[in-house]
Design a protein around this motif. Structure first.
Motif, short mmCIF file in Angstrom:
data_model
loop_
_atom_site.label_atom_id
_atom_site.label_comp_id
_atom_site.label_asym_id
_atom_site.label_seq_id
_atom_site.Cartn_x
_atom_site.Cartn_y
_atom_site.Cartn_z
N VAL A 1 -20.76 -46.28 -5.79
CA VAL A 1 -21.27 -47.64 -5.56
C VAL A 1 -20.31 -48.40 -4.63
O VAL A 1 -19.10 -48.38 -4.82
N LEU B 1 -19.88 -52.10 -3.52
CA LEU B 1 -20.33 -53.48 -3.70
C LEU B 1 -19.18 -54.43 -3.43
O LEU B 1 -18.01 -54.04 -3.46
N PRO C 1 -18.08 -58.24 -4.94
CA PRO C 1 -16.83 -57.59 -5.33
C PRO C 1 -17.03 -56.14 -5.78
O PRO C 1 -18.11 -55.76 -6.20
N GLN C 2 -15.94 -55.36 -5.70
CA GLN C 2 -16.00 -53.96 -6.10
C GLN C 2 -16.09 -53.81 -7.62
O GLN C 2 -15.82 -54.76 -8.34
N VAL C 3 -16.45 -52.58 -8.03
CA VAL C 3 -16.41 -52.27 -9.46
C VAL C 3 -14.94 -52.34 -9.89
O VAL C 3 -14.11 -51.60 -9.38
N PRO C 4 -14.58 -53.28 -10.78
CA PRO C 4 -13.16 -53.46 -11.11
C PRO C 4 -12.65 -52.37 -12.05
O PRO C 4 -13.43 -51.83 -12.84
N ARG D 1 -10.91 -50.76 -15.32
CA ARG D 1 -10.90 -51.25 -16.69
C ARG D 1 -9.86 -50.46 -17.48
O ARG D 1 -10.19 -49.53 -18.21
N GLU E 1 -20.97 -65.09 -14.22
CA GLU E 1 -21.37 -65.34 -12.83
C GLU E 1 -21.86 -66.77 -12.66
O GLU E 1 -22.68 -67.24 -13.46
N GLU F 1 -23.09 -49.99 -20.66
CA GLU F 1 -22.62 -51.23 -20.03
C GLU F 1 -22.75 -51.01 -18.52
O GLU F 1 -22.52 -49.90 -18.02
N ILE G 1 -21.19 -52.17 -15.62
CA ILE G 1 -20.06 -51.87 -14.74
C ILE G 1 -19.61 -50.42 -14.92
O ILE G 1 -19.33 -49.71 -13.96
N GLU G 2 -19.60 -49.98 -16.18
CA GLU G 2 -19.17 -48.59 -16.45
C GLU G 2 -20.19 -47.59 -15.92
O GLU G 2 -19.83 -46.49 -15.48
N ALA H 1 -22.01 -48.03 -13.28
CA ALA H 1 -21.77 -48.02 -11.82
C ALA H 1 -20.54 -47.17 -11.49
O ALA H 1 -20.54 -46.40 -10.53
N ARG H 2 -19.51 -47.28 -12.32
CA ARG H 2 -18.27 -46.56 -12.05
C ARG H 2 -18.48 -45.04 -12.02
O ARG H 2 -17.87 -44.34 -11.23
N TRP I 1 -20.24 -56.41 -19.34
CA TRP I 1 -19.04 -56.92 -20.01
C TRP I 1 -17.86 -56.72 -19.07
O TRP I 1 -17.20 -55.70 -19.08
N PRO I 2 -17.58 -57.72 -18.24
CA PRO I 2 -16.52 -57.55 -17.25
C PRO I 2 -15.14 -57.47 -17.89
O PRO I 2 -14.90 -58.11 -18.92
N HIS J 1 -16.00 -59.12 -10.27
CA HIS J 1 -16.87 -57.97 -10.50
C HIS J 1 -18.25 -58.22 -9.92
O HIS J 1 -18.68 -59.38 -9.79
N PRO J 2 -18.98 -57.14 -9.59
CA PRO J 2 -20.35 -57.33 -9.10
C PRO J 2 -21.26 -57.80 -10.24
O PRO J 2 -20.97 -57.57 -11.41
N LEU K 1 -24.87 -58.03 -12.50
CA LEU K 1 -25.84 -57.05 -13.01
C LEU K 1 -26.91 -56.78 -11.96
O LEU K 1 -27.29 -55.63 -11.72
#
Lengths: 633, 200
Positions: free
Chosen positions: A357, A359, A361-364, A366, A591, B77, B79-80, B82-83, B101-102, B108-109, B111
């Motif tokens: 992906v 995007l 902002p980028q996928v942060p 974790r 957001e 979730e 973001i995960e 997408a990762r 859940w950022p 973060h992008p 949804l």
């Protein structure tokens, strides 16, 4: 417990535990450490039922000594540890090879390729070569179950401890296991010690003889154990061969199937990488002309095999780390490419993933974070604010191994080093004698019992200037909340003598402050005093005691006690103090919003955010039930 | 004798019940007489980090799914999900909770951005599993099992290895007490939600 013929979905570690039970193990000891913990944890759960002695020892060396003692007194024993734990226990490991065992002793060493939760990536098969002890390496959880039982047989046959080497992937993979035996009706848990000074007292005159005897056993093992289940040869007689050790075999197996090349290779499955059995290797060299050794991390099998190649003057091309990476854990994908490269083909894989992906902002990332309600968050906040108030400017925080290591991250940045268990205090001592900064050693409760006592004594004895901060969350949190000597409970839930960290520190000569960081303001006041006293030249320690939030949540659920919940009111100005000072996962900024929100389901009700809010905009939205405060202590 | 393994990647945040979901599918495989490996991949064994579970149904012992080889991704979730999307190929089915859940202190992008980006790459199905679990089942933790039911309904290939009946039996194997009932409901609720889409 389940009987013979039952099927259960077991982790590799649980499979080892079940096999140990079936093998009649009567004594198990360990210090918890990922990825090894579940071996002894599962034994602790059934210890009473079986009548087995199971303990969380204070460190790996102590656990090894205890299990070793049981084995020389005739009780089958098991000791388990993570790879770096064997460094701590290496002294007794080396000696135990000389003095040998009577009943079987299995040393489970759980290595961590890829360093999922460790400070290094050492390959503990070397310990086999160093100590001259056999290393057994299973290739899947099912195989770990079988090899555990077989290991007890060879341990008793050769009267040596056997190292069972697993890796994170194997320890933490589940597979259906069909139980081959029932739990034994009676387990031998009592024995007797037969005195034999020439064997058990390692003075040079004795140990020189014992070394010779050990080397004789070593040669016997090399000669004798080139048989199933330690070595297995598929499709013998082919020019091309793959030698695969441990879990690497599972990857080779599937890769060759996918390539439709199962019958194009002789495949040697090695489950005893140390010492590499000689006979099957000689046989292999009689026909194979090109060999690829597939093994994780270091070339332990490859080096031993290359020696046999030289001894046999074999004309063979031997490859290993040329094609197989020496860093990180292996996988089907990596091994597939390695075999392709060995064949002289483009090292590509048959799968193609979609584009990652992209995007903005980028996928942060974790990374693991301190949980909502984590007491370390409170303590770190208190320590930093107190340092400011006390006028302590240049501070070095030497850190240690535990959840609190995450304190190196923003917003706290209270770990400037983290090397090994107990290292915080020893390093702080050394630094304090050579730098001008104030040095504070940050160490967890379980780590303090493990390796924090000798360096604390050393600080006082040798005039160090380190301030010691012990984070006591009343369990060994990172590995899953095991009890320790400060909890008053044993591994099997029995009552134990409770020992307080402050008592040790006081007896050494530290002026020791005990704080409850849930009372933030009061704790800051105490910590300021501690800093001032430290600056005046005294030996000072602080013990910060508040229970791990995960334990509190569990207890609250079990006892039906509601914990308070916090919410952010309209008084919030969006200053983000709570977000930026605490990094609590329960506080989110959604957001389009300029103000934070507390995720009610994630909030543990510690109230730290309410304390730090400059506008008193964070309030209790649900009162805690009677007795909620006591749960934290 | 190259036998196909059916590969399921479960992605989410530690504490969301990923390991339990892996155990459930593994036990459903036992109920169906199918061999399986369930690999739990997590960092410092604590809550709050990124966690993935690799479930591989069918014969074989290599536990980790190659990138591009996941037949199904279950994302707890956004973001995960997408990762780990590069574990999917264009043919993969991706079933994702609309929950986002950022991580703390992160940019973060959204949804919407994630859904837009993923739907161009894979066969994406988004379900409000967390909302259903929280509001209808009064058990936020059961979102994982709603997603399992939903995935089973959407993937015939998955059902060739493990069917709804086996999944129900697995729920009875893995859970105790009141949790059995809640999770059975969650499973059926997800399954009927998926079934209502009319995908074969």
């Amino acid at each position: 417990m389940l009987e013979r013929g039952s099927v259960a979905l077991l982790l590799g570690n649980e499979a080892i535990a079940r096999a140990a039970i079936e093998a009649g193990v009567g004594f198990a000891a360990a210090y918890p450490g990922t990825p090894s913990t579940e071996v002894v944890e599962s034994l602790a759960e059934v210890a009473k039922e079986i009548g087995m002695h199971v303990e969380w020892s204070t460190n790996e060396k102590v656990s090894f000594e205890a299990a070793y003692a049981a084995s020389i007194a005739g009780v089958r024993a098991l000791v388990a540890m993570k790879h770096v734990g064997l460094n701590v226990a290496s002294d007794i490991l080396m000696s135990s090879a000389y003095t040998g065992v009577n009943s079987g002793l299995l040393v489970v060493s759980a290595d961590d390729p890829s360093q999922h939760s460790s400070q290094n990536e050492q390959d503990n098969r070397w310990y086999g070569l160093l100590s001259h002890l056999p290393v057994v390496e299973p290739w899947c959880p099912r195989n770990a179950y079988r090899l555990t039982k077989v290991s007890y047989e060879i341990s008793e046959k050769y009267r040596l401890p056997v190292i069972l080497r697993t890796t994170t992937r194997l320890s933490h993979t589940r597979q259906p296991i069909v139980y081959e035996a029932d739990v034994p009706r009676e387990v031998r848990t009592r024995g007797s010690f037969k005195k034999d000074v020439e064997r058990y007292v390692l003075v040079p005159a004795h140990s020189r003889k014992l070394k010779e005897a050990l080397m004789k056993k070593w040669e016997e093992i090399r000669e004798d154990l080139g048989v199933e289940p330690f070595i297995s040869i598929e499709n013998p007689g082919l020019r091309r061969a793959i030698v695969a050790s441990g879990i690497s075999y599972a990857h080779v197996d599937e890769a060759l199937n996918l390539m439709n090349m199962r019958n194009d290779f002789t495949v040697v499955r090695v489950s005893m990488p140390v010492p590499l059995p000689v006979k099957p290797m000689k046989e292999l060299l009689s026909y194979a002309k090109s060999i690829l050794v597939v093994e994780e991390l270091d070339p332990v099998v490859e080096l031993q095999l290359s020696k046999i190649v030289v001894e046999e003057s074999a004309s063979v091309e031997l490859y290993g780390k040329d094609y197989v990476p020496a860093n990180y854990e292996l996988s089907l994908e990596i091994v597939y490419k390695s075999i392709k490269a060995f064949l002289g083909e483009e090292p590509s894989a048959p799968w193609s993933g979609v584009e990652p992906v992209k995007l903005e902002p980028q996928v942060p990332p974790r990374p693991p974070t301190l949980c909502p309600g984590c007491p370390h968050r409170n303590t770190f906040y208190v320590a930093k604010v107190a340092a400011n108030k006390a006028g302590v400017r240049d501070l070095i925080y030497t850190g240690d191994i535990g959840c609190y290591t995450l304190g190196y991250l923003p917003p706290f940045r209270v770990q400037d080093t983290s090397l090994e268990m107990g290292g915080s205090i020893g390093v702080a001592h050394g630094l304090s004698l050579v730098v001008e900064d104030t040095v504070i050693a940050v160490i967890g409760d379980s780590t303090f019992y493990h390796a924090g006592l000798p360096p604390s004594i050393n600080v006082v004895y040798n005039g160090g200037r380190a301030l010691i901060l012990v984070l006591d969350n009343l369990c060994t949190a990172m590995t899953g909340h095991q009890p320790h000597p400060g909890t008053g409970l044993t591994a099997t839930g029995e009552k134990a003598e409770r020992m307080f960290i402050e008592d040790f520190l006081k007896s050494m000569g530290f002026k020791t402050y005990v704080i409850d960081p849930m009372n933030v303001g009061e704790s800051i006041g105490e910590f300021v005093k501690a800093y001032r006293e430290h600056l005046s030249g005294k030996h000072v320690a602080v013990v910060s005691r508040m229970k791990c939030a995960l334990e509190v949540l569990r207890a609250a659920r079990a006892r039906g006690i509601a914990l308070p919940k916090y919410a952010i009111t309209d008084a919030c100005t969006g200053c983000m103090a709570c977000v930026n000072l605490l990094g609590c996962p329960a506080i989110v900024v959604e957001e389009g919003s300029r103000k934070p929100r507390i995720l009610e389901e994630a909030c543990a009700g510690c109230g730290l955010c309410a304390y730090v809010c400059p506008y008193d905009a964070i309030v209790v939205s649900r009162e805690g039930g009677a007795g909620w405060r006591e749960l934290w202590h | 004798m190259a036998l196909k393994r059916f590969n399921i990647l479960i992605a989410g945040v530690g504490g969301q019940g990923l390991l339990t979901l892996g155990e459930l599918i593994g036990n459903a495989a036992i109920e169906s007489g199918v061999d399986v490996t369930v690999a739990e991949v997590h960092g410092l064994s604590q809550r709050g980090g990124s966690v993935v579970v690799h479930v591989r149904l069918g014969p074989g012992s290599s536990p980790v799914i190659p990138k591009g080889a996941a037949d199904l991704i279950i994302g707890l979730e956004a973001i995960e999900t997408a990762r780990y999307i590069d574990y999917a190929s264009r043919e993969s089915l991706v079933v994702m909770d609309s929950f986002i859940w950022p991580p703390p202190l992160s940019k973060h992008p959204s949804l919407k951005q994630i859904v837009g980006e993923l739907s161009g790459r894979v066969k994406l199905f988004v379900i409000d599993a967390s909302r259903i679990a929280r509001e209808e089942l009064k058990a936020a933790v059961a979102a994982n099992v709603v997603l399992l039911g939903y995935s089973l309904a959407l993937s015939k290939e998955f059902r060739n290895y493990v069917d709804l009946e086996a999944a129900v039996k697995a729920v009875r194997r893995v859970f105790r007490g009141k949790a059995v009932e809640v999770n059975e409901k969650a499973l059926i609720r997800g399954y009927s939600e998926g079934g209502s889409l009319g995908v074969k």
